[in-house]
Design a protein around this motif. Structure first.
Motif, PDB file in Angstrom:
ATOM      1  N   ALA A 236     -41.516 -34.556  64.941  1.00 29.13           N
ATOM      2  CA  ALA A 236     -42.190 -35.243  63.844  1.00 29.13           C
ATOM      3  C   ALA A 236     -42.134 -34.418  62.559  1.00 29.13           C
ATOM      4  O   ALA A 236     -41.919 -34.953  61.464  1.00 29.13           O
ATOM      5  N   VAL A 237     -42.307 -33.111  62.668  1.00 27.85           N
ATOM      6  CA  VAL A 237     -42.222 -32.236  61.499  1.00 27.85           C
ATOM      7  C   VAL A 237     -40.783 -32.172  60.993  1.00 27.85           C
ATOM      8  O   VAL A 237     -40.526 -32.246  59.785  1.00 27.85           O
ATOM      9  N   ARG A 238     -39.823 -32.048  61.909  1.00 26.61           N
ATOM     10  CA  ARG A 238     -38.413 -31.952  61.520  1.00 26.61           C
ATOM     11  C   ARG A 238     -37.993 -33.173  60.701  1.00 26.61           C
ATOM     12  O   ARG A 238     -37.349 -33.044  59.654  1.00 26.61           O
ATOM     13  N   LYS A 239     -38.351 -34.369  61.170  1.00 23.45           N
ATOM     14  CA  LYS A 239     -37.985 -35.589  60.449  1.00 23.45           C
ATOM     15  C   LYS A 239     -38.568 -35.584  59.047  1.00 23.45           C
ATOM     16  O   LYS A 239     -37.912 -36.035  58.089  1.00 23.45           O
ATOM     17  N   ARG A 240     -39.762 -35.075  58.909  1.00 26.57           N
ATOM     18  CA  ARG A 240     -40.437 -35.120  57.619  1.00 26.57           C
ATOM     19  C   ARG A 240     -40.000 -34.004  56.679  1.00 26.57           C
ATOM     20  O   ARG A 240     -40.207 -34.110  55.470  1.00 26.57           O
ATOM     21  N   GLU A 444     -46.385 -36.453  47.279  1.00 29.07           N
ATOM     22  CA  GLU A 444     -46.410 -37.301  48.467  1.00 29.07           C
ATOM     23  C   GLU A 444     -46.920 -36.498  49.654  1.00 29.07           C
ATOM     24  O   GLU A 444     -46.531 -35.351  49.855  1.00 29.07           O
ATOM     25  N   VAL A 445     -47.788 -37.114  50.450  1.00 22.25           N
ATOM     26  CA  VAL A 445     -48.336 -36.438  51.616  1.00 22.25           C
ATOM     27  C   VAL A 445     -47.746 -37.044  52.881  1.00 22.25           C
ATOM     28  O   VAL A 445     -47.518 -38.252  52.955  1.00 22.25           O
ATOM     29  N   ARG A 446     -47.463 -36.177  53.870  1.00 23.63           N
ATOM     30  CA  ARG A 446     -46.882 -36.616  55.138  1.00 23.63           C
ATOM     31  C   ARG A 446     -47.738 -36.094  56.287  1.00 23.63           C
ATOM     32  O   ARG A 446     -48.264 -34.987  56.226  1.00 23.63           O
ATOM     33  N   TYR A 447     -47.815 -36.909  57.366  1.00 25.24           N
ATOM     34  CA  TYR A 447     -48.765 -36.669  58.446  1.00 25.24           C
ATOM     35  C   TYR A 447     -48.060 -36.595  59.803  1.00 25.24           C
ATOM     36  O   TYR A 447     -47.948 -37.614  60.498  1.00 25.24           O
ATOM     37  N   PRO A 448     -47.612 -35.429  60.238  1.00 26.47           N
ATOM     38  CA  PRO A 448     -46.927 -35.339  61.541  1.00 26.47           C
ATOM     39  C   PRO A 448     -47.774 -35.787  62.723  1.00 26.47           C
ATOM     40  O   PRO A 448     -47.251 -36.388  63.664  1.00 26.47           O
ATOM     41  N   PHE A 449     -49.083 -35.506  62.712  1.00 27.76           N
ATOM     42  CA  PHE A 449     -49.923 -35.930  63.832  1.00 27.76           C
ATOM     43  C   PHE A 449     -50.005 -37.456  63.926  1.00 27.76           C
ATOM     44  O   PHE A 449     -50.313 -37.987  64.996  1.00 27.76           O
ATOM     45  N   LEU A 450     -49.735 -38.137  62.822  1.00 30.05           N
ATOM     46  CA  LEU A 450     -49.817 -39.595  62.803  1.00 30.05           C
ATOM     47  C   LEU A 450     -48.449 -40.252  62.945  1.00 30.05           C
ATOM     48  O   LEU A 450     -48.305 -41.449  62.680  1.00 30.05           O
ATOM     49  N   ASP A 451     -47.457 -39.493  63.346  1.00 34.78           N
ATOM     50  CA  ASP A 451     -46.175 -40.074  63.735  1.00 34.78           C
ATOM     51  C   ASP A 451     -46.432 -41.052  64.886  1.00 34.78           C
ATOM     52  O   ASP A 451     -47.204 -40.768  65.806  1.00 34.78           O
ATOM     53  N   HIS A 452     -45.778 -42.213  64.845  1.00 36.43           N
ATOM     54  CA  HIS A 452     -46.040 -43.246  65.849  1.00 36.43           C
ATOM     55  C   HIS A 452     -45.813 -42.726  67.266  1.00 36.43           C
ATOM     56  O   HIS A 452     -46.638 -42.969  68.170  1.00 36.43           O
ATOM     57  N   ASP A 453     -44.725 -41.998  67.494  1.00 31.99           N
ATOM     58  CA  ASP A 453     -44.442 -41.501  68.845  1.00 31.99           C
ATOM     59  C   ASP A 453     -45.466 -40.460  69.289  1.00 31.99           C
ATOM     60  O   ASP A 453     -45.837 -40.406  70.470  1.00 31.99           O
ATOM     61  N   VAL A 454     -45.927 -39.631  68.350  1.00 33.32           N
ATOM     62  CA  VAL A 454     -46.965 -38.646  68.672  1.00 33.32           C
ATOM     63  C   VAL A 454     -48.258 -39.354  69.062  1.00 33.32           C
ATOM     64  O   VAL A 454     -48.925 -38.981  70.048  1.00 33.32           O
ATOM     65  N   ILE A 455     -48.612 -40.390  68.311  1.00 37.31           N
ATOM     66  CA  ILE A 455     -49.844 -41.124  68.634  1.00 37.31           C
ATOM     67  C   ILE A 455     -49.722 -41.808  69.992  1.00 37.31           C
ATOM     68  O   ILE A 455     -50.646 -41.752  70.817  1.00 37.31           O
ATOM     69  N   LYS A 456     -48.586 -42.460  70.242  1.00 37.71           N
ATOM     70  CA  LYS A 456     -48.403 -43.160  71.517  1.00 37.71           C
ATOM     71  C   LYS A 456     -48.522 -42.195  72.691  1.00 37.71           C
ATOM     72  O   LYS A 456     -49.195 -42.475  73.686  1.00 37.71           O
ATOM     73  N   PHE A 457     -47.866 -41.049  72.580  1.00 36.81           N
ATOM     74  CA  PHE A 457     -47.934 -40.062  73.651  1.00 36.81           C
ATOM     75  C   PHE A 457     -49.348 -39.522  73.802  1.00 36.81           C
ATOM     76  O   PHE A 457     -49.874 -39.389  74.913  1.00 36.81           O
ATOM     77  N   SER A 458     -49.984 -39.218  72.678  1.00 37.45           N
ATOM     78  CA  SER A 458     -51.309 -38.603  72.710  1.00 37.45           C
ATOM     79  C   SER A 458     -52.372 -39.553  73.240  1.00 37.45           C
ATOM     80  O   SER A 458     -53.335 -39.120  73.885  1.00 37.45           O
ATOM     81  N   THR A 459     -52.217 -40.839  72.972  1.00 32.40           N
ATOM     82  CA  THR A 459     -53.214 -41.801  73.428  1.00 32.40           C
ATOM     83  C   THR A 459     -52.963 -42.278  74.858  1.00 32.40           C
ATOM     84  O   THR A 459     -53.910 -42.505  75.609  1.00 32.40           O
ATOM     85  N   GLU A 460     -51.690 -42.403  75.249  1.00 35.54           N
ATOM     86  CA  GLU A 460     -51.374 -43.020  76.532  1.00 35.54           C
ATOM     87  C   GLU A 460     -51.102 -42.027  77.662  1.00 35.54           C
ATOM     88  O   GLU A 460     -51.255 -42.359  78.839  1.00 35.54           O
TER      89      GLU A 460
END
Length: 516
Positions: A236-240, A444-460
């Motif tokens: 997520a950080v790399r992409k951003r 511009e602000v970017r949020y690695p913790f709020l990357d969709h894949d990070v959220i999906k993994f963290s929640t599920e």
């Protein structure tokens, strides 16, 4: 990043007389030629601040609509906003996309345009394919429908005002303190049909996130789960980082909103790892720390808890990454400066209007500004300003991994319910306000913790008992990133760490109190 302002006024009058034009790179105030409304003209400076590189005005008398757009250009080839796509669509896009099909030499706006040009005009399906942080408006010239909304988490702000009587519609990245404006709900595709004067807000990009209830009381999977989370956060950080144009990385260091605590230190360390792997990038990172002069307590900016912690954390990061130029930016805010910008910040963060919202918004407004003392590893002041236009934030970690104090003693089922509520409400609780005040500084602000894949993994996938007092993130910080004592730092809200809360002697106000 860009600023979005749109006005549709179906009733023709002296105040709503649209004159066809398209003007590029316009100056503030030029929009008055469009003869829209005084409100439209008053909002132009706010939108221009969000995208200082370029702005344009498009007006259509046939469609009774004016589009004002501003651009902060972070990717090439440069694409002006708004974009007319053939004879079918007019697009405004604010954000960053990280779809795998978008290469380092592609522009994300052009990626959407290409989808529309393919003749595949299921707008909602195209929006569902977008991965990133964004807000948009899209007008279908043939069907005379407006589509607008935000990504599924709501990382970019967007508001609207619709008159139920006349059908007049405003859409804006920031509305100012104008009654009647509503923040768009994250993940909803709003569709306004100008023929029937009906608004459909029932279309969802995805279902809500739900925290898993599974437990691993023996912690048998803890190490492997930490390793997986580390890999996903690194990506997520790399992409951003790599989606910033190389020229910007050479001229403008990556910045981190930095209190010195756990969440932002993890993000800073992950950025340093990426800068080590890609030597074509400038190996500089700026850690932005804000402190307020608080007349109620008598504490000076350099004495605030976050400043003291930031210096200690910066020292450790420099030890871990000696080849990276890690600069601590010390932003001292006098009480006089606080009072000077207070009315402006209150307008920016509308419709948020509580004491707590203001104290947080003030901290982010000054932290994302362009001034501050830059200190090197020896404590010497190198310069008195900073240059970064892309900032990283650790927002989302508390909601995903149980960081708030009020969660400490909850049962697993209570913790599951509360975290589910928090991650699905983060667009309204935090992101609307934060994006409005930060982007006003042309960054511009970017949020690695709020990357969709990070959220999906963290929640599920992450067991609920790993989220007691952020256990899993603390383990990642200590084991994967060697952050030592930082991994044990307790949660401290920015308004208390920076001392932007309860600034006056009337210190008995509560965070939930409305502003007076």
């Amino acid at each position: 990043m860009c600023g979005i302002l749109l006005h549709y006024a179906p009733l023709k009058s002296d105040n709503h007389c649209f004159v066809d034009e398209y003007v590029e790179d316009i100056a503030d105030g030029h929009s008055q030629r469009s003869k829209t409304t005084a409100f439209f003209d008053s909002m132009v400076p706010y939108i221009k601040s969000r995208g200082p590189d370029y702005s344009s005005l498009r007006v259509s008398s046939e469609h009774s609509t004016a589009w004002y757009s501003s651009v902060l250009s972070l990717r090439e080839p440069f694409t002006s906003q708004s974009v007319k796509v053939g004879n079918r669509f007019i697009l405004q896009f604010n954000g960053e996309l990280y779809n795998q099909e978008i290469t380092a030499h592609d522009n994300d706006t052009q990626f959407i345009v290409s989808k529309l040009q393919e003749g595949y005009h299921d707008v909602c399906q195209i929006i569902r394919q977008l991965s990133g942080e964004f807000a948009y408006t899209l007008y279908d010239l043939q069907q005379r429908k407006f589509y607008y909304g935000r990504d599924n988490v709501g990382k970019r702000s967007l508001s609207y005002h619709l008159s139920a009587i006349t059908g007049e519609l405003y859409i804006s990245s920031v509305s100012g303190a104008i009654p009647g404006f509503k923040d768009c709900i994250a993940g909803v595709v709003y569709v306004y049909d100008t023929e029937s004067k009906t608004l459909d807000d029932s279309i969802k990009l995805e279902s809500q996130y739900f925290i898993t209830k599974k437990l691993d009381e023996e912690l048998t999977c803890l190490d492997s789960t930490v390793e997986q989370l580390y890999g996903m956060l690194s990506l997520a950080v790399r992409k951003r980082v790599l989606s910033i144009h190389p020229l910007h990385l050479e001229q403008s260091p990556v910045g981190v909103l930095f209190s010195g605590g756990l969440d932002c230190s993890v993000i800073a360390a992950l950025i340093c790892e990426q800068l080590q792997k890609y030597p074509v990038c400038r190996r500089t990172i700026e850690l932005l720390n804000v402190g307020f002069e608080n007349p109620r307590t008598g504490i000076l900016p350099q004495e605030t808890p976050d400043r003291i912690l930031a210096k200690r954390s910066t020292k450790l990061l420099r030890k871990l990454y000696p080849e990276i130029d890690i600069r601590l930016i010390e932003i001292d805010v006098s009480y006089e400066d606080y009072l000077r910008v207070r009315p402006h910040v209150i307008k920016l963060m509308y419709p948020k209007n509580t004491e707590m919202d203001l104290s947080i918004a003030m901290a982010f407004y000054f932290a994302s500004g362009r001034m501050g003392e830059v200190c090197d590893s020896s404590g010497n002041i190198m310069q008195s300003s900073r240059n970064g236009i892309v900032l990283f934030s650790g927002l989302g970690a508390d909601e995903l991994y149980g960081g708030y104090h009020k969660l400490a003693n909850k049962s697993p089922s209570e913790l599951k319910e509360e975290l589910t509520r928090q991650i699905n409400n983060i667009h309204d609780r935090n992101l609307n306000r934060d994006d409005k005040v930060i982007a006003d500084n042309g960054v511009e602000v970017r949020y690695p913790f709020l990357d969709h894949d990070v959220i999906k993994f963290s929640t599920e996938e992450i067991p609920i008992n790993y989220k007691v007092n952020k256990m899993i993130l603390r383990r990642l910080a200590s084991h994967q990133l060697s952050l030592g004592l930082i991994s044990d730092e307790p949660k401290r809200a920015i308004q208390f760490g920076a001392r932007s809360a309860k600034m006056t002697k009337d210190g008995n106000k509560h965070g939930t109190d409305l502003l007076s």
